[in-house]
Design an enzyme around this catalytic site. Structure first.
Site, mmCIF file in Angstrom:
data_model
loop_
_atom_site.group_PDB
_atom_site.id
_atom_site.type_symbol
_atom_site.label_atom_id
_atom_site.label_comp_id
_atom_site.label_asym_id
_atom_site.label_seq_id
_atom_site.Cartn_x
_atom_site.Cartn_y
_atom_site.Cartn_z
ATOM 1 N N GLU A 35 0.832 -1.215 0.000
ATOM 2 C CA GLU A 35 0.000 0.000 0.000
ATOM 3 C C GLU A 35 0.861 1.256 0.000
ATOM 4 O OE1 GLU A 35 -3.458 -0.006 2.659
ATOM 5 O OE2 GLU A 35 -2.980 2.059 3.191
ATOM 6 N N ALA A 60 -7.942 11.705 2.970
ATOM 7 C CA ALA A 60 -9.039 12.065 3.872
ATOM 8 C C ALA A 60 -9.890 13.155 3.217
ATOM 9 C CB ALA A 60 -8.465 12.552 5.188
ATOM 10 N N HIS A 116 -8.128 2.786 -3.421
ATOM 11 C CA HIS A 116 -8.953 2.943 -2.221
ATOM 12 C C HIS A 116 -10.015 4.000 -2.521
ATOM 13 C CE1 HIS A 116 -5.928 1.269 0.916
ATOM 14 N NE2 HIS A 116 -5.611 0.828 -0.289
ATOM 15 N N ARG A 130 -15.386 3.397 4.535
ATOM 16 C CA ARG A 130 -16.272 4.503 4.894
ATOM 17 C C ARG A 130 -15.502 5.810 4.917
ATOM 18 N NH1 ARG A 130 -17.956 5.562 10.969
ATOM 19 N NH2 ARG A 130 -15.773 6.272 10.840
ATOM 20 N N GLY A 131 -14.260 5.754 5.457
ATOM 21 C CA GLY A 131 -13.500 6.988 5.654
ATOM 22 C C GLY A 131 -13.695 7.485 7.077
ATOM 23 N N ALA A 168 -19.412 1.441 5.161
ATOM 24 C CA ALA A 168 -18.722 0.793 4.040
ATOM 25 C C ALA A 168 -19.551 -0.327 3.412
ATOM 26 C CB ALA A 168 -17.369 0.264 4.504
ATOM 27 N N HIS A 223 -12.542 -1.616 15.678
ATOM 28 C CA HIS A 223 -12.553 -0.254 15.147
ATOM 29 C C HIS A 223 -12.766 0.704 16.323
ATOM 30 C CE1 HIS A 223 -14.280 3.355 13.207
ATOM 31 N NE2 HIS A 223 -13.380 3.060 12.284
ATOM 32 N N GLN A 278 -6.399 -3.598 9.570
ATOM 33 C CA GLN A 278 -5.700 -2.445 10.125
ATOM 34 C C GLN A 278 -4.341 -2.947 10.634
ATOM 35 O OE1 GLN A 278 -4.889 0.495 10.157
ATOM 36 N NE2 GLN A 278 -6.803 1.421 10.886
#
Ligand code: FAD
Length: 291
Positions: free
Chosen positions: A17, A51, A77, A107-108, A127, A152, A179
């Site tokens: 990534e 973002a 993404h 989702r962000g 999401a 999360h 994550q």
């Protein structure tokens, strides 16, 4: 390569990534990184979506460059932040037209200073809704989603978070990319819990080698990832010595990845932070050089 193909039939999948840099120097450095990592033949390289949608176009442009110049598949993404359904579909069409076959559907995060995520007018809240939107308009797209071995940060409980993860899989996601985490026990517990819920798509561990302790501490804190006490105290002891931090971080990441692979992880998703040095050392040590 579509996400579903990367892990098919027990195949080991490697993904890396990166993020779109903010400066011309950053662009040059990223090109150098991509040139150094492409020979390891990652199944795909994914590019984050800034973002608030700040890199909307650049994410796709970098994905195009990855495919055209470095010959690797790309995954773009994409988040729900700031866009109505129509705008989301338009962007997905833009990505598809640019030749992108995989989307990491997220989702962000809420903007800095806000704790709650507020959907855009006419937009999506979670999401799982984005996964469903992609599946309905672009059924051929590969779809990855995020998963959280240590929960999360906004989820009320691990159980609630797992149920929400399942919604993303039921909506049609092909794989879960975790994550970052440093405690493999958390990944193994998470994998067990996913299995109990009937989640059977690949659960790919996301690994961010510690190259600079203070920076990773900030990232880990924001993402809710714990740093094991023994590792933290080794790093604390060399807090004035960046090369020593790098050496400890890479040594730890190699051992972490080795255990994950030995214990059946379907692949690795390396958070490169646009640098090649740590990733190369890890891939060399693990003999994942498939060029
Ligand atoms: P969701 O799956 O929607 O979950 C968000 C929260 O809502 C969780 O607490 C969940 O339990 C809860 N929830 C989910 N669905 C429901 C529902 N239906 N009802 C009630 N509650 C629900 N961010 C970026 O801005 N750009 C990126 O490029 C990016 N890339 C990432 C890549 C990976 C692999 C990961 C793991 C994260 C990435 N992120 C990125 C960060 C991500 O946007 C944040 O972690 C965000 O806070 C949550 O995104 P999500 O897709 O996991 O959200």
């Amino acid at each position: 390569m579509r996400i579903s193909e990367c892990y098919a039939g027990g195949r080991f999948g490697l993904s890396i990534e990166i993020f779109p840099p903010k400066t011309a120097d950053g662009d040059t450095a990223l090109r150098q990184t991509l040139a150094e990592l492409a020979p390891y033949a990652p199944d795909f390289i994914s590019c984050t979506y800034g973002a608030g949608g700040s890199t909307s176009k650049r994410t796709v442009e970098w994905c195009q460059e990855i495919q055209q110049k470095y010959g690797r598949s790309a995954t773009a993404h994409f988040t729900c932040v700031g866009s109505s359904r129509e705008e989301l579909v338009d962007w997905l069409q833009f990505a598809k037209t640019a030749g992108i076959g995989n989307i990491m559907a997220l989702r962000g995060d809420p903007p800095a200073g806000q704790t709650d995520f507020k959907p855009a007018v006419g937009g999506l809240s979670y999401a799982n809704e984005l996964v469903a939107l992609i599946r309905s308009h672009f059924p051929e797209m590969g779809i990855g989603v995020g998963g959280y071995p240590e929960k999360h940060p906004q989820a009320p409980s691990m159980d609630a978070d797992l149920q929400n993860l399942k919604r993303k899989i039921d909506a049609g996601a092909d794989g879960i990319f975790t994550q970052l985490f440093y405690d493999n026990a958390a990944y193994f517990r998470f994998r067990e819990a996913c299995r109990r819920l009937g989640i059977s798509v690949p659960l790919v561990p996301g690994i961010m080698p510690i190259t600079e302790f203070a920076r990773i501490q900030r990232i880990a804190q924001l993402s809710g990832a714990s740093i094991p006490a023994k590792l933290a105290s080794r790093l604390e002891a060399v807090k004035e010595d960046k090369p020593a931090q790098f050496a400890i971080g890479v040594e730890f990441a190699i051992a972490q990845c080795r255990e994950l692979i030995d214990q059946g992880a379907p692949g690795l998703h390396l958070y490169a932070l646009n640098k090649s040095h740590a990733c190369k050392q890890i891939l060399d040590a693990l003999e994942i050089n498939r060029a």
